[in-house]
Design a protein around this motif. Structure first.
Motif, PDB file in Angstrom:
ATOM      1  N   ARG A 129      49.803 -18.557 -41.133  1.00 57.93           N
ATOM      2  CA  ARG A 129      48.735 -18.141 -41.994  1.00 57.93           C
ATOM      3  C   ARG A 129      48.648 -16.731 -42.509  1.00 57.93           C
ATOM      4  O   ARG A 129      48.301 -16.747 -43.897  1.00 57.93           O
ATOM      5  CB  ARG A 129      47.493 -18.282 -41.094  1.00 57.93           C
ATOM      6  CG  ARG A 129      46.036 -18.324 -41.833  1.00 57.93           C
ATOM      7  CD  ARG A 129      45.076 -18.635 -40.694  1.00 57.93           C
ATOM      8  NE  ARG A 129      45.091 -17.348 -39.636  1.00 57.93           N
ATOM      9  CZ  ARG A 129      43.895 -16.941 -39.279  1.00 57.93           C
ATOM     10  NH1 ARG A 129      42.764 -17.561 -39.589  1.00 57.93           N
ATOM     11  NH2 ARG A 129      43.688 -16.085 -38.426  1.00 57.93           N
TER      12      ARG A 129
ATOM     13  N   SER B  70      34.260  -4.852 -32.045  1.00 58.81           N
ATOM     14  CA  SER B  70      34.640  -6.262 -31.967  1.00 58.81           C
ATOM     15  C   SER B  70      36.090  -6.462 -32.262  1.00 58.81           C
ATOM     16  O   SER B  70      36.639  -5.507 -32.516  1.00 58.81           O
ATOM     17  CB  SER B  70      33.893  -7.141 -32.856  1.00 58.81           C
ATOM     18  OG  SER B  70      34.511  -6.725 -34.235  1.00 58.81           O
TER      19      SER B  70
ATOM     20  N   GLY C 211      37.837  -7.910 -34.307  1.00 61.16           N
ATOM     21  CA  GLY C 211      38.285  -7.724 -35.674  1.00 61.16           C
ATOM     22  C   GLY C 211      38.079  -6.317 -36.285  1.00 61.16           C
ATOM     23  O   GLY C 211      38.838  -5.891 -36.821  1.00 61.16           O
TER      24      GLY C 211
ATOM     25  N   LEU D  54      40.996 -11.401 -42.118  1.00 62.60           N
ATOM     26  CA  LEU D  54      42.297 -11.393 -42.343  1.00 62.60           C
ATOM     27  C   LEU D  54      42.800 -10.913 -43.850  1.00 62.60           C
ATOM     28  O   LEU D  54      43.622 -10.213 -44.051  1.00 62.60           O
ATOM     29  CB  LEU D  54      42.714 -12.942 -42.167  1.00 62.60           C
ATOM     30  CG  LEU D  54      44.225 -12.987 -42.283  1.00 62.60           C
ATOM     31  CD1 LEU D  54      44.792 -12.716 -40.813  1.00 62.60           C
ATOM     32  CD2 LEU D  54      44.301 -14.794 -42.462  1.00 62.60           C
TER      33      LEU D  54
ATOM     34  N   ASP E  95      46.953 -10.661 -36.845  1.00 59.69           N
ATOM     35  CA  ASP E  95      46.299 -11.656 -37.313  1.00 59.69           C
ATOM     36  C   ASP E  95      45.319 -12.403 -35.970  1.00 59.69           C
ATOM     37  O   ASP E  95      44.425 -13.001 -36.618  1.00 59.69           O
ATOM     38  CB  ASP E  95      46.966 -12.778 -38.126  1.00 59.69           C
ATOM     39  CG  ASP E  95      48.241 -13.163 -37.241  1.00 59.69           C
ATOM     40  OD1 ASP E  95      48.794 -12.237 -36.462  1.00 59.69           O
ATOM     41  OD2 ASP E  95      48.655 -14.436 -37.525  1.00 59.69           O
ATOM     42  N   SER E  96      45.697 -11.867 -35.272  1.00 61.79           N
ATOM     43  CA  SER E  96      45.211 -13.070 -33.780  1.00 61.79           C
ATOM     44  C   SER E  96      43.563 -12.471 -33.568  1.00 61.79           C
ATOM     45  O   SER E  96      43.175 -11.134 -33.936  1.00 61.79           O
ATOM     46  CB  SER E  96      46.184 -12.684 -32.468  1.00 61.79           C
ATOM     47  OG  SER E  96      45.658 -11.411 -32.046  1.00 61.79           O
ATOM     48  N   GLY E  97      42.815 -13.438 -33.643  1.00 60.83           N
ATOM     49  CA  GLY E  97      41.129 -12.927 -33.520  1.00 60.83           C
ATOM     50  C   GLY E  97      40.464 -12.797 -34.764  1.00 60.83           C
ATOM     51  O   GLY E  97      39.608 -12.358 -34.497  1.00 60.83           O
ATOM     52  N   LEU E  98      41.216 -12.770 -35.764  1.00 59.95           N
ATOM     53  CA  LEU E  98      40.631 -12.626 -36.997  1.00 59.95           C
ATOM     54  C   LEU E  98      40.202 -13.606 -37.911  1.00 59.95           C
ATOM     55  O   LEU E  98      40.839 -14.738 -37.788  1.00 59.95           O
ATOM     56  CB  LEU E  98      41.571 -11.713 -38.057  1.00 59.95           C
ATOM     57  CG  LEU E  98      42.075 -10.308 -37.595  1.00 59.95           C
ATOM     58  CD1 LEU E  98      42.669  -9.912 -38.895  1.00 59.95           C
ATOM     59  CD2 LEU E  98      40.641  -9.758 -37.321  1.00 59.95           C
ATOM     60  N   ASP E  99      38.932 -13.668 -38.425  1.00 58.08           N
ATOM     61  CA  ASP E  99      38.353 -14.872 -39.174  1.00 58.08           C
ATOM     62  C   ASP E  99      39.079 -14.563 -40.545  1.00 58.08           C
ATOM     63  O   ASP E  99      39.762 -13.506 -41.078  1.00 58.08           O
ATOM     64  CB  ASP E  99      37.024 -14.996 -39.308  1.00 58.08           C
ATOM     65  CG  ASP E  99      36.376 -13.767 -39.911  1.00 58.08           C
ATOM     66  OD1 ASP E  99      36.893 -13.097 -40.623  1.00 58.08           O
ATOM     67  OD2 ASP E  99      35.215 -13.631 -39.305  1.00 58.08           O
ATOM     68  N   ILE E 100      39.173 -15.467 -41.590  1.00 56.16           N
ATOM     69  CA  ILE E 100      39.528 -15.512 -42.812  1.00 56.16           C
ATOM     70  C   ILE E 100      39.379 -14.463 -43.574  1.00 56.16           C
ATOM     71  O   ILE E 100      40.364 -13.631 -44.293  1.00 56.16           O
ATOM     72  CB  ILE E 100      39.620 -16.887 -43.499  1.00 56.16           C
ATOM     73  CG1 ILE E 100      40.596 -16.724 -44.697  1.00 56.16           C
ATOM     74  CG2 ILE E 100      38.233 -17.117 -44.065  1.00 56.16           C
ATOM     75  CD1 ILE E 100      41.847 -17.204 -44.077  1.00 56.16           C
ATOM     76  N   ASP E 101      37.914 -13.826 -43.524  1.00 53.68           N
ATOM     77  CA  ASP E 101      37.653 -12.907 -44.255  1.00 53.68           C
ATOM     78  C   ASP E 101      38.374 -11.650 -43.860  1.00 53.68           C
ATOM     79  O   ASP E 101      38.757 -10.632 -44.556  1.00 53.68           O
ATOM     80  CB  ASP E 101      36.317 -12.413 -44.307  1.00 53.68           C
ATOM     81  CG  ASP E 101      35.487 -13.733 -45.104  1.00 53.68           C
ATOM     82  OD1 ASP E 101      36.007 -14.324 -45.938  1.00 53.68           O
ATOM     83  OD2 ASP E 101      34.298 -14.006 -44.658  1.00 53.68           O
TER      84      ASP E 101
END
Lengths: 439, 254
Positions: free
Chosen positions: B208, B149, B151, B183, B175-181
């Motif tokens: 962010r 995926s 991430g 990240l 960071d592009s395409g990452l959810d907070i976890d």
């Protein structure tokens, strides 16, 4: 316009002279040989105006015909000891042929598994063996010129029979080594019959001395009966000056499984012909191969896949890596006869060009006479992907090593279909060895 | 001596000017953030540092540890300690992740005159690194990035960085395409590598990521030049005010 009759060239004249001198001495099968030679003589060596030989003009390639090889002397046999070493780590039963003649002292005929019978072709022909006589030349009949010459001049080879239901675990390794020191022509012919429900693995290695001028014409008739399972691998690593003509004629019965892999790295000119006939329904055949070429090597893979029975599946995947001024040819013909409904046939050929001067020729042909079938073919020709190379180099991998990784991946995609892990690894080692010789 | 010194860098691709006299000095121990609108030249800077061939440097120089890296092949730069975490990590069908990691690590070690890692040492290093980034053993068994995926691909980049231990890490929109976890996992991976001997350039469009990788210095890139430099608070200002104020910034005449 009148049909143009070509003058006999030097090779054709030499073949006629060889035939006249040798025919009385060749073992058995005189009428079969005579008919084959006459069939050859009627057309001569095929040239580029013969469609199946369009890219491999044998008349131009064969400037002369080498004399028939003499039986190997002790020195030639000694040199053949290391032949087939690529499979050194794979437990095989080795049958070694030196300059076209069986070398029992290099072979392993001890403790044959129940159901396995082995004899030499020259013995079988000389004594007029009824089993061989009834089958030879009939597996997939063809008027192909290379096959006709092979039938006329065939000297030795293996006759292997695996009885119904027998499962021979240990791979049979036929090693054909051209180790003599004089120019020579080698004609080997084998007949392998795998009877109903039997299982076998057959590997052929063809190799020879680098500096020697020689011509190999080898043929294998493979009869795969109903419900049998056969894996076949042919490894062609002939010497740099060799002309190698190979014909595999396979007749596969119903509900059988046939896998073959044609691996080629050596020889000046190599032609691998495969004539496969699906004789019974519900059979699966995987036909794969890889050729790695450099210098001015020329390798031609010509397949004729004949679906005569219903519900068979054929898959062809061929990979060619071309460096320097090499030339790779893929001709694949799939025939689907009117009764071969529900045929599922797919063919793919991929060429990877490492040099501007290399050439890849692709000629897929589909002849479909049934209406409920799935057939397809695809061909690609491309360079190494610059973005992939950059990614690898950005991680510290030098250019050549990065190229090697990608070439291994390209070839590995076909090799990984080989079920036997040891053989798969042996072929990938051969790929690595080939890569290490790149400039 | 600065670890990285970029002087008046001008870069074109297909005759189009992307970087227009960029200057940047990165010292050991520092983390720099480079922010800017789309098309400002952020990714070009990353690729030029790593040595991608499509870019033509028409003026200026890039010194890494005092050496001109523009003359070096990408693999030589990598062996010197330059690492680019790609914005779009590439899938390499048929090349096993482990083979790739091992080939890369040993190629760099060899070039630096260090001994190759033994198989057990290598395996241990990879397993430990992978565990910290929540990379499953199954992912390591697959071909490089194939079937990963978005991430997972980014985490795989950070795994490579952790194994290769670069002196300068350039993270291109990691960071592009990452959810907070994800990240946080990625940021932790970058932070673990922070040391007085190393430096990083974090390229990002958004503030962010900088909550987790706190930069020492923030630059704004616009039209191929750095138009503003400040501390970490500059990132927050940008988040509030946007890049529009810099879009009209004059470009130095050639």
């Amino acid at each position: 316009m009148a049909e143009l009759t070509l003058m006999k060239n030097a090779a054709e004249q030499q073949l006629a002279a060889e035939w006249a001198a040798a025919k009385a001495k060749l073992p058995g099968a005189a009428p079969l040989r005579e008919a084959a030679f006459q069939r050859f003589a009627a057309t001569g060596l095929p040239h580029r105006r013969v469609e199946e030989w369009k890219y491999t003009d044998l008349r131009a390639v064969m400037r002369d015909a080498k004399p028939l090889a003499s039986p190997p002397d002790a020195a030639a046999k000694a040199r053949a000891k290391g032949a087939g070493a690529l499979l050194a780590d794979v437990e095989c039963r080795r049958l070694v042929f030196v300059d076209g003649a069986f070398a029992s002292e290099l072979s392993d005929l001890a403790g044959l598994e129940p159901g396995l019978t082995i004899q030499t072709m020259s013995d079988a022909l000389a004594k007029g063996d009824a089993f061989v006589g009834a089958r030879l030349g009939k597996t997939v009949p063809t008027d192909n010129a290379a096959v006709a010459l092979n039938t006329a001049f065939m000297g030795d080879g293996a006759v292997i029979r695996i009885a119904a239901g027998a499962a021979i675990e240990r791979p049979l390794h036929l090693v054909f080594a051209a180790t003599g020191d004089r120019p020579a022509a080698l004609f080997t012919r084998s007949l392998v019959t795998i009877e109903k429900g039997a299982r076998a693995m057959l590997v052929e290695s063809h190799e020879g001395t680098a500096g020697r001028d020689y011509q190999v014409n080898t043929a294998l008739e493979l009869v795969v009966a109903d419900e049998a399972h056969v894996d076949h691998i042919k490894i062609t690593r002939e010497g740099a000056n060799a002309l190698h003509l190979s014909s595999l004629m396979a007749d596969v019965g119903a509900h059988a499984r046939f896998n073959t892999f044609l691996f080629t790295t050596g020889g000046a000119v190599v032609r691998n012909q495969l004539f496969l006939r699906f004789g019974g329904e519900g059979t699966v055949a995987n036909i794969r191969g890889a050729s790695l070429l450099k210098g001015r090597q020329h390798a031609d893979t010509t397949l004729v896949i004949d679906h005569t029975a219903a519900e068979c599946q054929s898959r062809e995947v061929f990979k060619t890596v071309l460096d320097d001024e090499s030339r790779g040819i893929f001709q694949g013909k799939i025939i689907v006869r009117p009764d071969a409904q529900k045929t599922d046939a797919k063919m793919a050929s991929h060429a990877l060009m490492l040099s501007e001067e290399a050439e890849a020729d692709n000629k897929p042909e589909l002849e479909i006479f049934a209406d409920d079938v799935q057939c397809g073919h695809g061909a690609t020709v491309g360079d190494l992907n610059e973005d992939l190379l950059f990614y690898l180099k950005a991680r510290g991998i030098p250019q050549k090593e990065a190229e090697s990784l990608l070439i291994q991946a390209f070839v590995g995609d076909a090799v990984e279909g080989i079920e036997h892990a040891g053989l798969r690894e042996a072929l990938m080692e051969a790929v690595v060895a080939w890569l290490s010789t790149r400039g | 001596m600065p670890l990285l010194e970029i002087k008046n860098l001008h870069v074109e691709i297909d005759g189009k000017k992307i970087l227009n006299g960029l200057d940047l000095v990165v010292n050991k121990g520092e983390v720099h953030a480079i922010m800017g609108p789309n098309g400002s030249g952020k990714s070009t800077l990353a690729y030029v540092l790593a040595g991608k061939a499509d870019y033509e440097v028409t003026q200026g120089e890039v010194l890494f540890d005092g050496e001109n890296v523009l003359e070096m092949q990408p693999d030589e730069r990598a062996a010197k300690g330059v690492f680019l975490a790609f914005q779009y990590p590439i899938e390499i069908p048929g090349v096993a992740t482990m083979t790739f990691l091992r080939t890369a690590l040993n190629a760099q070690r060899k070039k630096r005159g260090e001994a190759e890692l033994t198989t057990p040492d290598f395996m241990k290093k990879v397993r430990e690194g992978a565990a910290k980034l929540s990379i499953s053993p199954d992912m390591l068994r697959r071909a490089v990035n194939v079937g990963f995926s978005g991430g997972e691909k980014k985490r795989n980049e950070i795994l490579q960085m952790a194994l290769l231990e670069p002196r300068l890490a350039v993270l291109d929109e990691t960071d592009s395409g990452l959810d907070i976890d994800a990240l946080k996992i990625v940021a932790d991976g970058v932070n673990r590598l922070r040391s007085p001997e190393r430096a990083a350039i974090v390229i990002t469009h958004y503030q962010r990521l900088l909550d987790y990788i706190v930069p020492d210095i923030v630059h704004v890139l616009s039209k191929g030049r750095i138009v503003k430099t400040g501390g970490k608070e500059l990132a927050l200002e940008l988040e509030a005010s946007g890049y529009a104020q810099f879009q009209e910034a004059p470009v130095a005449a050639e």
